[in-house]
Design an enzyme around this catalytic site. Structure first.
Site, PDB file in Angstrom:
ATOM      1  N   GLU A   1       0.830  -1.208   0.000  1.00  0.00           N
ATOM      2  CA  GLU A   1       0.000   0.000   0.000  1.00  0.00           C
ATOM      3  C   GLU A   1       0.858   1.248   0.000  1.00  0.00           C
ATOM      4  O   GLU A   1       1.967   1.258   0.544  1.00  0.00           O
ATOM      5  CB  GLU A   1      -0.917   0.017   1.229  1.00  0.00           C
ATOM      6  CG  GLU A   1      -2.100  -0.918   1.058  1.00  0.00           C
ATOM      7  CD  GLU A   1      -3.111  -0.800   2.183  1.00  0.00           C
ATOM      8  OE1 GLU A   1      -4.294  -0.985   1.927  1.00  0.00           O
ATOM      9  OE2 GLU A   1      -2.707  -0.532   3.332  1.00  0.00           O
TER      10      GLU A   1
ATOM     11  N   CYS B   1       5.795  -6.616   7.285  1.00  0.00           N
ATOM     12  CA  CYS B   1       7.005  -6.186   7.993  1.00  0.00           C
ATOM     13  C   CYS B   1       7.340  -7.247   9.027  1.00  0.00           C
ATOM     14  O   CYS B   1       6.450  -7.713   9.736  1.00  0.00           O
ATOM     15  CB  CYS B   1       6.774  -4.844   8.673  1.00  0.00           C
ATOM     16  SG  CYS B   1       8.220  -4.273   9.595  1.00  0.00           S
TER      17      CYS B   1
ATOM     18  N   CYS C   1       1.152  -1.330  15.357  1.00  0.00           N
ATOM     19  CA  CYS C   1       1.162  -1.109  13.913  1.00  0.00           C
ATOM     20  C   CYS C   1       0.430  -2.224  13.172  1.00  0.00           C
ATOM     21  O   CYS C   1       0.717  -3.404  13.375  1.00  0.00           O
ATOM     22  CB  CYS C   1       2.619  -1.018  13.449  1.00  0.00           C
ATOM     23  SG  CYS C   1       2.795  -1.020  11.664  1.00  0.00           S
TER      24      CYS C   1
ATOM     25  N   CYS D   1       5.932  -4.349  15.535  1.00  0.00           N
ATOM     26  CA  CYS D   1       5.632  -3.323  16.548  1.00  0.00           C
ATOM     27  C   CYS D   1       4.156  -3.480  16.921  1.00  0.00           C
ATOM     28  O   CYS D   1       3.304  -3.661  16.049  1.00  0.00           O
ATOM     29  CB  CYS D   1       5.882  -1.922  15.991  1.00  0.00           C
ATOM     30  SG  CYS D   1       7.583  -1.685  15.433  1.00  0.00           S
TER      31      CYS D   1
END
Ligand code: SF4
Length: 331
Positions: A83, A104, A111, A108
């Site tokens: 995105e 990813c 997120c 985290c």
């Protein structure tokens, strides 16, 4: 556009060396396809259209928020979701936020991207194609590498893309690469990148225990080491480091934590960006009052701080909201 494939196909056809640059110039100016490249011979244009797809990404979906923000979901040739976002500001700025990875690996907790399955690093062409897509919509002037993924885990691809952005009208001074503190990449960035590309550090907590709870990367590369590297960047390049600090209610937004942050950050080196949080499930965003109180502490300590304007919240295009989850599940 796969620029390596383009060069290869042009070589196969014994085309003059300037041809690749000619094609790139057209693409970088926002041209919609090979047919518009009037100084490229027609037969070659049609051969290229068959052999080198005009973009390495397919647009899978696109939405526009009430504030004009555009979020695009792309698909790579091997089915990974990516995105990117175009943000339109009232003062005329046009800023894009691009992704460096599909998903990813750094997880985290606040997120949405971190909760998604990690796909792979994007190639430089796949990163540039996000920018070129928006360039075909309108002229651009800023780029941040803050979309999906940790840019320092894909530094070669990110730098190769960033170095071509001036051809699209985005200067190095208006290009920012963000990191959560992946030290090997950050060290390389500090040592190797001589262009005036900006550095942003996603900090989000003023001490190690809290930061490790929010961002597992901190256990590997603790705050002191990461901040030392940022100071080295400032010492070498004389450019301030932007500190991103997402405001999570009752987690990192207390006045004592603002004081800790002010003590941690040298006012000559760092500039803080407080980010109103866009809830993605696990946390609540801080109230406006809490954000203002936090900022006043930084102001009084002389640490430059601003509150980031939130864009595209209604289409989940704001910070930390990029996930492509529904679409990735359907892929
Ligand atoms: S904040 Fe950045 S590094 Fe952390 S999980 Fe999300 S995309 Fe990855």
């Amino acid at each position: 556009m796969d620029l390596a494939l383009l060069e290869q196909r042009l070589n196969d056809r014994a085309q003059p060396r300037y041809r690749a640059a000619q094609v790139w110039e057209w693409a970088a100016r926002g041209t919609a396809g090979y047919e518009e490249m009037t100084n490229v011979p027609a037969a070659l244009r049609s051969a290229l259209a068959d052999e080198v797809p005009f973009s390495t990404l397919e647009v899978a979906a696109q939405s526009e928020a009430r504030d004009g923000t555009v979020k695009t979901l792309f698909r790579t040739h091997d089915g990974h979701s990516v995105e990117a976002v175009l943000m339109r500001y009232r003062d005329g700025r046009r800023s894009i936020c691009v992704s460096s990875q599909s998903g990813c690996p750094l997880t985290c907790t606040f997120c949405a991207t971190g909760a998604m399955r990690f796909g792979r690093n994007l190639t430089a062409s796949e990163i540039l194609d996000q920018a070129l897509h928006f360039r075909r919509i309108e002229a651009l002037d800023h780029c941040v590498f803050m979309g999906m993924g940790e840019p320092m885990l894909n530094l070669d691809g990110v730098l190769e893309a960033a170095r071509r952005l001036p051809d699209l009208g985005i200067t190095h001074r208006r290009t920012t690469i963000s990191t959560v503190g992946w030290l090997p990449g950050l060290t390389r960035f500090v040592d190797e990148v001589e262009e005036p590309i900006r550095l942003a550090l996603s900090l989000h907590a003023p001490e190690d225990a809290l930061r490790s709870g929010l961002m597992p990367v901190n256990e590997r590369y603790p705050l002191a080491e990461v901040l030392a590297e940022c100071r080295r960047y400032f010492a070498l390049r004389r450019r301030k480091v932007f500190v991103e600090y997402v405001m999570l209610a009752g987690v990192n937004d207390r006045v004592e934590q603002a004081r800790q942050l002010a003590e941690l950050l040298d006012r000559r080196v760092f500039k803080v960006n407080l980010i109103p949080y866009n809830p993605t499930g696990a946390f609540e965003g801080s109230s406006r009052r809490a954000i203002d109180a936090f900022k006043s502490v930084l102001d009084r300590a002389g640490v430059p701080a601003t509150v980031r304007l939130t864009r595209g919240r209604d289409i989940e295009a704001a910070c930390g909201q990029l996930a492509a989850s529904r679409d990735a599940a359907a892929a």
